[in-house]
Write a protein that holds these residues in place. Structure first.
Motif, PDB file in Angstrom:
ATOM      1  N   ALA A 115       0.820  -1.210   0.000  1.00 53.76           N
ATOM      2  CA  ALA A 115       0.000   0.000   0.000  1.00 53.76           C
ATOM      3  C   ALA A 115       0.853   1.259   0.000  1.00 53.76           C
ATOM      4  O   ALA A 115       0.457   2.296  -0.550  1.00 53.76           O
ATOM      5  CB  ALA A 115      -0.927  -0.007   1.209  1.00 53.76           C
ATOM      6  N   ALA A 116       2.043   1.202   0.605  1.00 52.05           N
ATOM      7  CA  ALA A 116       2.957   2.343   0.573  1.00 52.05           C
ATOM      8  C   ALA A 116       3.625   2.493  -0.790  1.00 52.05           C
ATOM      9  O   ALA A 116       3.845   3.608  -1.276  1.00 52.05           O
ATOM     10  CB  ALA A 116       4.024   2.185   1.659  1.00 52.05           C
ATOM     11  N   ARG A 117       3.911   1.373  -1.411  1.00 53.76           N
ATOM     12  CA  ARG A 117       4.608   1.392  -2.698  1.00 53.76           C
ATOM     13  C   ARG A 117       3.680   1.742  -3.855  1.00 53.76           C
ATOM     14  O   ARG A 117       4.055   2.520  -4.751  1.00 53.76           O
ATOM     15  CB  ARG A 117       5.230   0.011  -2.932  1.00 53.76           C
ATOM     16  CG  ARG A 117       5.856  -0.199  -4.293  1.00 53.76           C
ATOM     17  CD  ARG A 117       6.603  -1.533  -4.307  1.00 53.76           C
ATOM     18  NE  ARG A 117       6.606  -2.148  -5.606  1.00 53.76           N
ATOM     19  CZ  ARG A 117       7.063  -3.378  -5.864  1.00 53.76           C
ATOM     20  NH1 ARG A 117       7.535  -4.113  -4.873  1.00 53.76           N
ATOM     21  NH2 ARG A 117       7.046  -3.873  -7.081  1.00 53.76           N
ATOM     22  N   LEU A 118       2.463   1.191  -3.853  1.00 56.36           N
ATOM     23  CA  LEU A 118       1.509   1.404  -4.951  1.00 56.36           C
ATOM     24  C   LEU A 118       0.129   1.720  -4.376  1.00 56.36           C
ATOM     25  O   LEU A 118      -0.797   0.907  -4.469  1.00 56.36           O
ATOM     26  CB  LEU A 118       1.433   0.158  -5.839  1.00 56.36           C
ATOM     27  CG  LEU A 118       2.675  -0.174  -6.676  1.00 56.36           C
ATOM     28  CD1 LEU A 118       2.528  -1.541  -7.312  1.00 56.36           C
ATOM     29  CD2 LEU A 118       2.906   0.896  -7.742  1.00 56.36           C
ATOM     30  N   PRO A 119      -0.033   2.873  -3.780  1.00 54.28           N
ATOM     31  CA  PRO A 119      -1.320   3.194  -3.147  1.00 54.28           C
ATOM     32  C   PRO A 119      -2.489   3.181  -4.125  1.00 54.28           C
ATOM     33  O   PRO A 119      -3.637   2.967  -3.704  1.00 54.28           O
ATOM     34  CB  PRO A 119      -1.085   4.592  -2.562  1.00 54.28           C
ATOM     35  CG  PRO A 119       0.093   5.138  -3.291  1.00 54.28           C
ATOM     36  CD  PRO A 119       0.945   3.963  -3.632  1.00 54.28           C
ATOM     37  N   GLU A 120      -2.223   3.380  -5.403  1.00 52.90           N
ATOM     38  CA  GLU A 120      -3.308   3.397  -6.384  1.00 52.90           C
ATOM     39  C   GLU A 120      -3.923   2.021  -6.615  1.00 52.90           C
ATOM     40  O   GLU A 120      -5.024   1.917  -7.176  1.00 52.90           O
ATOM     41  CB  GLU A 120      -2.803   3.966  -7.720  1.00 52.90           C
ATOM     42  CG  GLU A 120      -1.799   3.109  -8.459  1.00 52.90           C
ATOM     43  CD  GLU A 120      -0.359   3.325  -8.016  1.00 52.90           C
ATOM     44  OE1 GLU A 120       0.549   2.823  -8.702  1.00 52.90           O
ATOM     45  OE2 GLU A 120      -0.144   3.987  -6.973  1.00 52.90           O
ATOM     46  N   ARG A 121      -3.255   0.951  -6.177  1.00 54.18           N
ATOM     47  CA  ARG A 121      -3.796  -0.397  -6.375  1.00 54.18           C
ATOM     48  C   ARG A 121      -4.679  -0.862  -5.216  1.00 54.18           C
ATOM     49  O   ARG A 121      -5.435  -1.834  -5.362  1.00 54.18           O
ATOM     50  CB  ARG A 121      -2.641  -1.417  -6.530  1.00 54.18           C
ATOM     51  CG  ARG A 121      -1.733  -1.255  -7.714  1.00 54.18           C
ATOM     52  CD  ARG A 121      -2.410  -1.519  -9.041  1.00 54.18           C
ATOM     53  NE  ARG A 121      -2.971  -2.850  -9.181  1.00 54.18           N
ATOM     54  CZ  ARG A 121      -2.326  -3.909  -9.722  1.00 54.18           C
ATOM     55  NH1 ARG A 121      -1.068  -3.775 -10.116  1.00 54.18           N
ATOM     56  NH2 ARG A 121      -2.947  -5.063  -9.876  1.00 54.18           N
TER      57      ARG A 121
END
Length: 275
Positions: A115-121
């Motif tokens: 969630a920190a790396r790819l919050p858009e997913r």
């Protein structure tokens, strides 16, 4: 409750996953809830969650490397980044662009990192008995000695008292959990444990912009409630629910209670209406 079992090929071996989709075909596609279990477990540990979630959500769950039907190839280096990539590979293999992510123990740490790396997913994150700082995890020291000197069956028997209070499971549930836990790859168990101890996600948590539910037992021998309180303070949008008379096997021993909490959490967030 079994779904459609499949495999996705990955560098370092395939990942076994399954999809449970009970939504009628004439309704709009349901949001996906993707599950990540922890050390010693396997995807079937989420079976008790299915009744509360399957009627309104598409469920995707998988076996972590070295657990269940997902092998750990010799020499493969387990890392947090690799485990995050495994989640994304399963999501992509199931045509899941955005999803609600539920992780227990190791899975909770992976969920926060993703969630920190790819919050858009990620629509929402639920962390059950997980940690964001490996230095806060306790009582891992006996694992290597027990596994190397006595074997996985002895480690699994030791772990049962760490996971569950007496009487928390039926005899059949306890026997199943202990047996499948003993079948985990010892190198995977020790490798993931070593990886967890080195993790520190605290500097990255402000990038976790989605709502987060922290489910935590009051009596985990590995992760104190204080660690979850620190995690809650560090996240932009988080709530903490401590469940009484529970140990580190919380998602299995208290499956119905946890699933109901997650169902209410997902339905109550503004993200829940997004596909």
């Amino acid at each position: 409750m079994a779904g459609i079992s499949q495999m996705v090929e990955r560098v370092g071996g395939a990942i076994a996953f399954e999809v449970i989709d009970h939504m009628p075909p004439w309704l709009s596609p349901a949001p996906t809830v993707l599950f990540h279990h922890g050390i010693g477990a396997r995807s079937a540990c989420w079976d008790g969650w299915t009744p509360a979630l399957a009627g309104r959500h598409r469920l995707v769950r998988f076996d972590m490397r070295g657990h269940g039907a997902s092998p750990l190839p010799a020499g493969f280096r387990l890392s947090l980044s690799a485990l995050v990539d495994d989640v994304l590979a399963v999501a992509d293999a199931t045509d899941t662009d955005r999803f609600h992510l539920v992780g227990e123990s190791t899975g909770g740490t992976v969920a926060l990192a993703l969630a920190a790396r790819l919050p858009e997913r990620v629509l929402t994150v639920t962390v059950s008995n997980g940690a964001h700082r490996g230095g806060s995890i306790r009582n891992l020291e006996p694992w290597r000695r027990i596994i190397r000197e006595e074997g996985m069956a002895a480690w699994s028997a030791y772990m049962m008292d760490q996971r569950f209070f007496e009487g928390a499971l039926t005899r059949e549930m306890r026997r199943w959990y202990e047996t499948q836990q003993a079948g985990a790859d010892p190198d995977a168990v020790l490798g993931v444990a070593a990886m967890l101890v080195a993790v520190d996600l605290l500097p990255e948590l402000d990038r976790v912009t989605c709502p987060v539910l922290l489910l935590h037992p009051d009596s985990s021998p590995f992760i104190p409630v204080e660690t979850m309180a620190e995690l809650k303070r560090a996240l932009p949008d988080a709530r903490l629910q401590v469940i009484a008379h529970a140990r580190h096997g919380l998602p299995f021993s208290h499956a119905a209670e946890c699933a109901a909490a997650v169902a209410g959490f997902i339905d109550g967030t503004s993200c829940a209406e997004q596909p």
